[in-house]
Design a protein around this motif. Structure first.
Motif, PDB file in Angstrom:
ATOM      1  N   LEU A   1       0.963  -1.203   0.048  1.00  0.00           N
ATOM      2  CA  LEU A   1      -0.174  -0.050   0.158  1.00  0.00           C
ATOM      3  C   LEU A   1       0.906   1.335  -0.097  1.00  0.00           C
ATOM      4  O   LEU A   1       1.608   1.722   0.899  1.00  0.00           O
ATOM      5  CB  LEU A   1      -1.022  -0.218   1.094  1.00  0.00           C
ATOM      6  N   ASP A   2       0.921   1.970  -1.125  1.00  0.00           N
ATOM      7  CA  ASP A   2       1.877   2.942  -1.563  1.00  0.00           C
ATOM      8  C   ASP A   2       1.355   4.452  -0.549  1.00  0.00           C
ATOM      9  O   ASP A   2       0.157   4.696  -0.805  1.00  0.00           O
ATOM     10  CB  ASP A   2       1.897   3.431  -2.853  1.00  0.00           C
ATOM     11  N   HIS A   3       2.377   4.954   0.043  1.00  0.00           N
ATOM     12  CA  HIS A   3       2.156   6.170   0.459  1.00  0.00           C
ATOM     13  C   HIS A   3       0.929   6.413   1.300  1.00  0.00           C
ATOM     14  O   HIS A   3      -0.114   7.401   1.206  1.00  0.00           O
ATOM     15  CB  HIS A   3       2.088   7.562  -0.438  1.00  0.00           C
ATOM     16  N   SER A   4       0.626   5.408   2.166  1.00  0.00           N
ATOM     17  CA  SER A   4      -0.698   5.515   3.082  1.00  0.00           C
ATOM     18  C   SER A   4      -0.614   6.631   4.039  1.00  0.00           C
ATOM     19  O   SER A   4       0.337   6.870   4.817  1.00  0.00           O
ATOM     20  CB  SER A   4      -1.074   4.259   3.589  1.00  0.00           C
TER      21      SER A   4
ATOM     22  N   LEU B   1      13.875   3.218  -2.818  1.00  0.00           N
ATOM     23  CA  LEU B   1      14.024   4.542  -3.982  1.00  0.00           C
ATOM     24  C   LEU B   1      12.549   4.939  -4.510  1.00  0.00           C
ATOM     25  O   LEU B   1      12.004   4.089  -5.414  1.00  0.00           O
ATOM     26  CB  LEU B   1      15.111   4.470  -5.019  1.00  0.00           C
ATOM     27  N   HIS B   2      11.981   6.207  -4.209  1.00  0.00           N
ATOM     28  CA  HIS B   2      10.859   6.350  -4.906  1.00  0.00           C
ATOM     29  C   HIS B   2      11.130   7.406  -5.836  1.00  0.00           C
ATOM     30  O   HIS B   2      12.231   8.049  -6.056  1.00  0.00           O
ATOM     31  CB  HIS B   2       9.864   7.269  -3.925  1.00  0.00           C
ATOM     32  N   GLY B   3      10.329   7.273  -6.824  1.00  0.00           N
ATOM     33  CA  GLY B   3      10.462   8.423  -7.944  1.00  0.00           C
ATOM     34  C   GLY B   3      11.534   7.895  -8.761  1.00  0.00           C
ATOM     35  O   GLY B   3      12.216   8.484  -9.495  1.00  0.00           O
TER      36      GLY B   3
ATOM     37  N   ALA C   1      12.749  12.485  -7.636  1.00  0.00           N
ATOM     38  CA  ALA C   1      11.122  13.025  -7.143  1.00  0.00           C
ATOM     39  C   ALA C   1      10.103  12.281  -7.956  1.00  0.00           C
ATOM     40  O   ALA C   1      10.441  11.397  -8.650  1.00  0.00           O
ATOM     41  CB  ALA C   1      11.377  14.397  -7.613  1.00  0.00           C
ATOM     42  N   HIS C   2       8.945  12.485  -7.525  1.00  0.00           N
ATOM     43  CA  HIS C   2       7.827  11.670  -7.845  1.00  0.00           C
ATOM     44  C   HIS C   2       7.416  12.483  -9.227  1.00  0.00           C
ATOM     45  O   HIS C   2       7.530  13.528  -9.577  1.00  0.00           O
ATOM     46  CB  HIS C   2       6.699  11.847  -7.044  1.00  0.00           C
ATOM     47  N   GLY C   3       6.929  11.405 -10.385  1.00  0.00           N
ATOM     48  CA  GLY C   3       6.219  11.672 -11.487  1.00  0.00           C
ATOM     49  C   GLY C   3       7.416  12.308 -12.567  1.00  0.00           C
ATOM     50  O   GLY C   3       8.622  12.023 -12.356  1.00  0.00           O
TER      51      GLY C   3
ATOM     52  N   VAL D   1      12.689  -0.187  -6.010  1.00  0.00           N
ATOM     53  CA  VAL D   1      12.212   1.045  -6.730  1.00  0.00           C
ATOM     54  C   VAL D   1      11.131   1.062  -7.218  1.00  0.00           C
ATOM     55  O   VAL D   1      10.527   0.468  -8.044  1.00  0.00           O
ATOM     56  CB  VAL D   1      13.476   0.999  -7.982  1.00  0.00           C
ATOM     57  N   ASN D   2      10.509   2.118  -6.735  1.00  0.00           N
ATOM     58  CA  ASN D   2       9.171   2.534  -7.211  1.00  0.00           C
ATOM     59  C   ASN D   2       9.200   3.042  -8.681  1.00  0.00           C
ATOM     60  O   ASN D   2       9.822   4.191  -8.800  1.00  0.00           O
ATOM     61  CB  ASN D   2       8.381   3.567  -6.159  1.00  0.00           C
ATOM     62  N   ILE D   3       8.471   2.370  -9.434  1.00  0.00           N
ATOM     63  CA  ILE D   3       8.510   3.021 -10.782  1.00  0.00           C
ATOM     64  C   ILE D   3       7.096   2.634 -11.510  1.00  0.00           C
ATOM     65  O   ILE D   3       6.485   1.807 -11.712  1.00  0.00           O
ATOM     66  CB  ILE D   3       9.326   1.925 -11.880  1.00  0.00           C
TER      67      ILE D   3
HETATM   68 ZN   LIG Z   1       6.563   7.492  -3.711  1.00  0.00          ZN
END
Ligand SMILES: [Zn+2]
Length: 293
Positions: free
Chosen positions: A76-79, A200-202, A172-174, A222-224
Motif C-alpha cells: 500500500l503506497d504512501h498511505s 527509492l521513490h520516483g 522525485a515523483h512523476g 525501486v518505485n516505478i
Molecule cells: Zn513515492
C-alpha cells in the motif's frame, strides 16, 4: 507466491540488486507484470492504493501471485492516515508504506511505530520515509530539500522497527522538470549507517545508470510508476484501433505494460534473481511469542 515484502527486500539487499515496485491498480497491470516476472524469473512488488474496491483488487494480486513460483508482494503506497493503513492490512496487502515524512521526527516515529506493531502482528511488512521525496514538476526545489540524514535514518529504524526505509537522495515523483541528480555519497553514508533495505521513490525518469548504481548500494526496492503508465499510453496512441482492430486495443495495452515491466527488471538488476525458495508464510514476525519474553 504471495509473500510479505520483507522476504523480497531482504534477499535483494543481500544480493545487491533492486526489485521494481510497479502499478497494480487493475487486472491488465497485475496479470502483465506477473507474466513478465515469470518470464524474467524476477521477484516482483506491486504498488496499490485503497481506491475503488481494494478487497477485489488486492484479491486479484493474491490469486495470480499464488499461481506462480516467483515471490510477489503487494505494498500500500504512501498511505496517509491510520485508517487507510489499517484498511491496507485488512484488504490483504503484504506491506504498508506509512508515509509521515512531512511530520516532525518525533511525530513520524510515534505514528510509524504504532503501525509497525499492527503490521507485524498481522504478519505483513512496513515501509516508512525519512527526509521527503517531493514532486518532479517542482524538482528545482524538491530535488534538493529535505534529503535524508544518515544518522537520523539509523535512529529512526531503531525507534520504529520498520522493515525498510524510503530515503530522499535527489529523486522525485512523476515526470521531472529539470535533470535529476542523485546524491550517491549520501546514499553510501545512509547504507553504512543503516545496513538494511532502502527504498527509492520516483524511479521513473531518474536514469537507468543511476538506478542500477543505486541498487548496488543498498536500494532494494525501486518505485516505478510513471514510466510504465507512459509506455502503455504511448502504445495506445501509436496503434490504429479503428474498425475491427478495436479488438487489439486491450492486448496492446497488456503487451506494452509487460514490456515496460521487463525493462524495469533489467534496470534494477532483478532479472534471474527469483531463485530462492519461498513458501506460504503465516507470520514471519512471530509477534505473539516475542511479546512474552
Ligand atoms: Zn513515492
Amino acid at each position: 507466491m504471495f509473500v510479505p515484502m520483507k522476504v523480497i527486500v531482504d534477499e535483494a539487499y543481500k544480493g545487491k540488486y533492486g526489485v521494481p515496485a510497479v502499478p497494480g491498480f487493475n487486472e491488465i497491470q497485475i496479470r502483465s507484470a506477473i507474466e513478465a516476472a515469470v518470464e524474467a524469473n524476477s521477484p516482483l512488488i506491486f504498488l496499490t492504493g485503497n481506491r475503488g474496491d481494494p478487497h477485489f483488487t488486492h484479491g486479484l494480486v493474491q490469486r495470480f501471485a499464488d499461481e506462480v513460483d516467483i515471490p510477489v508482494a503487494l505494498c500500500l503506497d504512501h498511505s496517509p492516515t491510520f485508517e487507510d493503513c489499517v484498511m491496507g492490512v485488512r484488504t490483504g496487502c503484504s506491506a504498508i508504506m506509512a508515509d509521515r515524512s512531512q511530520l516532525s521526527y518525533e511525530e513520524n516515529v510515534a505514528q510509524v511505530k504504532l503501525l509497525a506493531g499492527i503490521a507485524h502482528a498481522a504478519g505483513i511488512s512496513i515501509e516508512a520515509e525519512l527526509g521527503h521525496v517531493g514532486q518532479g514538476d517542482n524538482y528545482a526545489v524538491d530535488g534538493v530539500s529535505a534529503l535524508t540524514d544518515p544518522q537520523e535514518a539509523k535512529r529512526f529504524i531503531a525507534d520504529t522497527g520498520v522493515d525498510c526505509l524510503a530515503v530522499a537522495i535527489g529523486t522525485a515523483h512523476g515526470a521531472y522538470v529539470g535533470t535529476p541528480k542523485l546524491d550517491f555519497d549520501r546514499l553510501k553514508a545512509i547504507d553504512e549507517a543503516c545496513k538494511m533495505p532502502l527504498v527509492l521513490h520516483g524511479g521513473s525518469g531518474s536514469g537507468d545508470d543511476n538506478i542500477h548504481r543505486a541498487c548496488t548500494m543498498g536500494i532494494a526496492k525501486v518505485n516505478i510508476v510513471t514510466d510504465i503508465l507512459t509506455a502503455t499510453y504511448r502504445a495506445a496512441q501509436a496503434g490504429d484501433f479503428s474498425g475491427n482492430s478495436c479488438h487489439q486495443f486491450y492486448p496492446a495495452l497488456y503487451n506494452a505494460s509487460k514490456a515496460a515491466v521487463l525493462r524495469c527488471f533489467e534496470i534494477t538488476g532483478s532479472t534471474g534473481k527469483a531463485t530462492y525458495k519461498v513458501k506460504r508464510i503465516l507470520n514471519m514476525y512471530d509477534t505473539a511469542s516475542t511479546k512474552e519474553k
